[in-house]
Design an enzyme around this catalytic site. Structure first.
Site, PDB file in Angstrom:
ATOM      1  N   ALA A  10       0.807  -1.220   0.000  1.00 52.64           N
ATOM      2  CA  ALA A  10       0.000   0.000   0.000  1.00 52.64           C
ATOM      3  C   ALA A  10       0.843   1.274   0.000  1.00 52.64           C
ATOM      4  O   ALA A  10       0.324   2.364  -0.248  1.00 52.64           O
ATOM      5  CB  ALA A  10      -0.937   0.009   1.206  1.00 52.64           C
ATOM      6  N   TYR A 151      11.598 -11.454 -13.451  1.00 49.61           N
ATOM      7  CA  TYR A 151      10.354 -10.708 -13.231  1.00 49.61           C
ATOM      8  C   TYR A 151       9.258 -11.213 -14.157  1.00 49.61           C
ATOM      9  O   TYR A 151       8.116 -11.403 -13.742  1.00 49.61           O
ATOM     10  CB  TYR A 151      10.617  -9.225 -13.458  1.00 49.61           C
ATOM     11  CG  TYR A 151       9.481  -8.314 -13.074  1.00 49.61           C
ATOM     12  CD1 TYR A 151       9.170  -8.073 -11.741  1.00 49.61           C
ATOM     13  CD2 TYR A 151       8.740  -7.650 -14.048  1.00 49.61           C
ATOM     14  CE1 TYR A 151       8.141  -7.213 -11.385  1.00 49.61           C
ATOM     15  CE2 TYR A 151       7.706  -6.785 -13.711  1.00 49.61           C
ATOM     16  CZ  TYR A 151       7.417  -6.572 -12.371  1.00 49.61           C
ATOM     17  OH  TYR A 151       6.390  -5.723 -12.033  1.00 49.61           O
TER      18      TYR A 151
END
Length: 243
Positions: A10, A151
């Site tokens: 967040a 990734y």
């Protein structure tokens, strides 16, 4: 019934923009962070001031280590109605030069931790026959990227996870989707030189990077009742860079 949603990562640009979008929609939030305590606390304070009837709780855990998911779960005292997994970092390196420790952390953060967290958090959703899950994947999980093989691999794994889990929990009324952004104007782009960023913009048909709030708007929609029949989808938001 008021929604209670966990957002991991967040403190990041997409995570914080998503928190603001969902708070505006009336949700209470668990705001997870690892190192950026001040940023998340500032975000929670801002949201609390703007939406005093909702709750915004900060939770710390390192989801790149094995104990991270359990540390996070121990801090949650109420069942959630939804989860947004937005934690992540990028690694730019030649495939053969990628360190083993980085590989372990990336797999833990992007695959093992969301798997483990959702194993626990999805149980009340199944009982309630309702819930929404969104993973923040990447365009590289769809098309792959040179020098970002690790990734690309874990993001591709997330996409397969979403498709499989969506089928399993669809009879319980739970939606599971991923958003797969292209190049977004976040701190991850600081890994590139200004010249490289301009080159990327030239490659994108819309000629610009995405803004975090544009990704957040898509996540907000997928978490809403209006998207109740959308599940198992990898929705790419990339300015027509990859179709």
């Amino acid at each position: 019934m008021q929604k209670l949603i966990l957002i991991t990562g967040a403190s990041g640009a997409i995570g914080s923009a998503t928190a603001e979008a969902l708070a505006e929609a009336g949700a209470s939030l668990y705001l997870h962070y690892n190192n950026s305590k001040k940023a998340v606390e500032k975000l929670a304070q801002k949201l609390q001031e703007n939406y005093p009837s909702q709750t915004f709780t900060c939770l710390q855990a390192d989801l790149s280590c094995e104990k991270g998911p359990d540390q996070l779960l121990m801090q949650m005292d109420k069942p959630v109605t939804g989860v947004i997994y937005a934690s992540g970092f990028s690694e730019i390196n030649l495939f053969q030069d990628t360190p083993l420790e980085t590989t372990k952390k990336m797999i833990q953060l992007q695959l093992t931790s969301p798997f483990r967290l959702l194993q626990d958090l999805i149980k009340p959703m199944i009982q309630a026959r309702a819930g929404n899950i969104v993973l923040v994947s990447s365009i590289w999980g769809l098309k792959g990227a040179s020098t970002e093989v690790l990734y690309s691999m874990v993001k591709g794994g997330q996409n397969a996870f979403v498709k499989a889990l969506a089928q399993e929990v669809a009879p319980s009324g739970i939606t599971v989707n991923a958003v797969a952004p292209g190049a977004v104007d976040t701190s991850m782009m600081q890994l590139f030189s200004p010249e490289d960023i301009e080159y990327v913009k030239e490659e994108i048909p819309m000629g610009r990077l995405a803004q975090p709030d544009e990704v957040a708007s898509l996540i907000k929609y997928l978490m809403s009742d209006k998207a109740s029949y959308i599940s198992g989808q990898i929705v790419s938001i990339n300015g027509a860079w990859y179709c």
